[in-house]
Design an enzyme around this catalytic site. Structure first.
Site, PDB file in Angstrom:
ATOM      1  N   VAL A 108       3.158   0.526   3.001  1.00  0.00           N
ATOM      2  CA  VAL A 108       3.253  -0.370   3.765  1.00  0.00           C
ATOM      3  C   VAL A 108       3.969  -0.989   3.407  1.00  0.00           C
ATOM      4  O   VAL A 108       3.798  -1.421   1.971  1.00  0.00           O
ATOM      5  CB  VAL A 108       1.615  -0.366   4.436  1.00  0.00           C
ATOM      6  CG1 VAL A 108       0.916  -1.485   5.142  1.00  0.00           C
ATOM      7  CG2 VAL A 108       0.695   0.978   4.435  1.00  0.00           C
ATOM      8  N   GLY A 158       0.990  -0.711  -0.281  1.00  0.00           N
ATOM      9  CA  GLY A 158      -0.049   0.015  -0.302  1.00  0.00           C
ATOM     10  C   GLY A 158       1.114   1.192  -0.096  1.00  0.00           C
ATOM     11  O   GLY A 158       2.055   0.710   0.456  1.00  0.00           O
ATOM     12  N   GLU A 159       0.289   2.687  -0.809  1.00  0.00           N
ATOM     13  CA  GLU A 159       1.297   3.695  -0.753  1.00  0.00           C
ATOM     14  C   GLU A 159      -0.059   4.622  -0.019  1.00  0.00           C
ATOM     15  O   GLU A 159      -0.772   4.937  -1.134  1.00  0.00           O
ATOM     16  CB  GLU A 159       1.654   3.808  -1.988  1.00  0.00           C
ATOM     17  CG  GLU A 159       2.779   4.574  -2.260  1.00  0.00           C
ATOM     18  CD  GLU A 159       3.316   4.737  -3.188  1.00  0.00           C
ATOM     19  OE1 GLU A 159       4.527   5.228  -3.162  1.00  0.00           O
ATOM     20  OE2 GLU A 159       3.656   3.560  -3.836  1.00  0.00           O
ATOM     21  N   GLY A 160       0.372   4.503   1.530  1.00  0.00           N
ATOM     22  CA  GLY A 160      -0.835   5.778   2.260  1.00  0.00           C
ATOM     23  C   GLY A 160      -0.700   6.725   2.184  1.00  0.00           C
ATOM     24  O   GLY A 160       0.576   7.434   1.551  1.00  0.00           O
ATOM     25  N   ASP A 172     -11.956   8.707   9.221  1.00  0.00           N
ATOM     26  CA  ASP A 172     -11.373   8.623   7.794  1.00  0.00           C
ATOM     27  C   ASP A 172     -11.835   6.896   7.147  1.00  0.00           C
ATOM     28  O   ASP A 172     -10.892   6.158   6.557  1.00  0.00           O
ATOM     29  CB  ASP A 172      -9.940   8.824   7.602  1.00  0.00           C
ATOM     30  CG  ASP A 172      -9.563   8.730   5.946  1.00  0.00           C
ATOM     31  OD1 ASP A 172     -10.412   8.920   5.490  1.00  0.00           O
ATOM     32  OD2 ASP A 172      -8.175   8.486   5.886  1.00  0.00           O
TER      33      ASP A 172
HETATM   34  P1  ADP Z   1      -2.431   5.209   5.001  1.00  0.00           P
HETATM   35  O1  ADP Z   1      -2.514   6.020   6.134  1.00  0.00           O
HETATM   36  O2  ADP Z   1      -0.890   5.452   4.686  1.00  0.00           O
HETATM   37  O3  ADP Z   1      -3.570   4.812   4.283  1.00  0.00           O
HETATM   38  P2  ADP Z   1      -3.056   2.782   5.499  1.00  0.00           P
HETATM   39  O4  ADP Z   1      -3.199   1.857   7.303  1.00  0.00           O
HETATM   40  O5  ADP Z   1      -4.458   3.009   5.046  1.00  0.00           O
HETATM   41  O6  ADP Z   1      -2.272   3.506   5.564  1.00  0.00           O
HETATM   42  O7  ADP Z   1      -2.633   1.681   4.801  1.00  0.00           O
HETATM   43  C1  ADP Z   1      -2.008   1.992   3.272  1.00  0.00           C
HETATM   44  C2  ADP Z   1      -2.592   0.566   2.476  1.00  0.00           C
HETATM   45  O8  ADP Z   1      -2.328  -0.696   2.559  1.00  0.00           O
HETATM   46  C3  ADP Z   1      -4.374   0.168   2.322  1.00  0.00           C
HETATM   47  O9  ADP Z   1      -5.165   0.550   2.087  1.00  0.00           O
HETATM   48  C4  ADP Z   1      -4.361  -1.664   2.056  1.00  0.00           C
HETATM   49  O10 ADP Z   1      -3.906  -1.973   1.210  1.00  0.00           O
HETATM   50  C5  ADP Z   1      -3.071  -2.043   2.967  1.00  0.00           C
HETATM   51  N1  ADP Z   1      -2.644  -2.298   4.159  1.00  0.00           N
HETATM   52  C6  ADP Z   1      -2.716  -2.040   5.091  1.00  0.00           C
HETATM   53  N2  ADP Z   1      -2.919  -2.063   6.220  1.00  0.00           N
HETATM   54  C7  ADP Z   1      -2.375  -3.694   5.332  1.00  0.00           C
HETATM   55  C8  ADP Z   1      -2.294  -4.623   6.725  1.00  0.00           C
HETATM   56  N3  ADP Z   1      -2.548  -5.012   7.895  1.00  0.00           N
HETATM   57  N4  ADP Z   1      -2.616  -6.441   5.770  1.00  0.00           N
HETATM   58  C9  ADP Z   1      -2.356  -6.047   4.196  1.00  0.00           C
HETATM   59  N5  ADP Z   1      -2.761  -4.662   3.694  1.00  0.00           N
HETATM   60  C10 ADP Z   1      -2.549  -3.967   4.145  1.00  0.00           C
END
Ligand code: ADP
Ligand code: MG
Length: 303
Positions: free
Chosen positions: A18, A11-13, A136
């Site tokens: 991530v 993920g690229e949040g 969010d």
């Molecule tokens: P941000 O604050 O950067 O949005 P997130 O926690 O939403 O961070 O993580 C970004 C993305 O990474 C998520 O949309 C998801 O696709 C992936 N991701 C996050 N946590 C997990 C996890 N525990 N298992 C699998 N994928 C994850």
């Protein structure tokens, strides 16, 4: 961080990447998330530590992604926190996309939508019971275990010491699609209703396989909402015209909500309409949503 072997970026949040990783000692798959703090040289701010412990407490619920541990490292004298989560195979956005594209495009099974909605309400009720707003909620922040049919809330509760930027670090604009009208109108005091609005938008999106209100600016976002639900007035939403960013808007009359979600049954449309009430005080709570007739046909013993 040598304890983990990074496997791939998942993920690229908003704050950074991530990674899917592998705990060398246990073999367990984990998600590593680097947090960016409002930093001074003093180390980790106590408010951040407080929030991490809230997150740890909340993540006891199986409808919230489990925070396994927190790793504290120093980089160029600056503290960095890594949050280590259990790993889930996908998020709800990718899950919906898999039904939207390609030769096997088809609606999400109604029982999957119902089960995911119930789990989402259960997770949100758990947060609200502990006085934590998510603020969010969106498909990208909901993780899905496809095999087990489990949905879990992620990206939670770092609202105060971890700043919520308007743009992500990749300069992507943070999505407005799930934002409640009171937030868009500049309300300074808002409550659990902001999350329930987002839950309603997510419900509709699972049914439609496309977003209900895909606005690309705060104004466009409001206009999307008003075009479907009608332009609110003091009658349906006492106090709306006194909100900071209230203006005079085109006067639309409410459309039939059922037409926006044609595949949804009558009980489902009723629940959705209760989540999309303009007046936050009128919006259904997560706990009451769980008792709505829409969920009567669900075998609740499995949750
Ligand atoms: P941000 O604050 O950067 O949005 P997130 O926690 O939403 O961070 O993580 C970004 C993305 O990474 C998520 O949309 C998801 O696709 C992936 N991701 C996050 N946590 C997990 C996890 N525990 N298992 C699998 N994928 C994850
Ligand atoms: Mg996120």
């Amino acid at each position: 961080m040598e304890k983990y072997e990074k496997l791939e970026k998942v993920g690229e949040g908003t704050y950074g990447k991530v990674y899917k990783a592998h705990d060398k000692a246990t073999g367990q798959l984990v998600a590593l998330k680097k947090t960016r703090l409002e930093m001074d040289e003093e180390g980790i701010p106590p408010t951040a530590l407080r929030e991490v412990s809230i997150l740890q407490l909340l993540s006891q619920s199986i409808y919230i992604v489990r925070l396994l541990c927190v790793e504290h490292v120093e980089k160029n004298g600056k503290p960095i926190l890594y949050l280590v989560f259990e790993f889930l195979d996908t998020d709800l956005k990718k899950f919906i996309d898999s039904y939207r594209k390609g030769p096997s495009a088809r609606p999400l099974p109604p029982n999957v939508i119902k089960s995911f909605m119930y789990q989402l309400c259960k997770g949100v009720a758990h947060c609200h019971k502990h006085s934590v707003l998510h603020r969010d909620l969106k498909p990208q922040n909901l993780l899905v275990d496809k095999e087990k049919g489990i949905l879990k809330i992620a990206d939670l509760g770092l609202g105060r010491s971890f700043t919520l930027p308007m743009k992500s670090y990749t300069h992507e604009i943070v999505t407005l699609w799930y934002r409640a009208p009171e937030v868009l109108l500049g309300a300074t005091h808002y409550s659990t209703g902001v999350d329930m609005w987002s839950v309603g938008c997510i419900f509709a999106e699972m049914v439609r396989r496309q977003a209900l209100f895909p606005g690309d600016s705060e104004l466009q976002q409001l206009l999307h909402i008003f075009r479907l639900l009608g332009t609110p007035s003091e009658k349906e939403w006492p106090g709306v015209t006194t909100l900071k960013d209230w203006h005079v808007y085109p006067q639309w009359t409410p459309q039939n909500l059922a037409r926006a979600v044609p595949a949804l049954n009558e009980d489902g449309v009723d629940l959705l309409s209760r989540m999309l009430q303009f007046d936050p005080a009128e919006r259904i709570s997560a706990k009451d949503a769980m008792a709505h007739p829409y969920f009567d046909s669900l075998d609740k013993s499995q949750f």
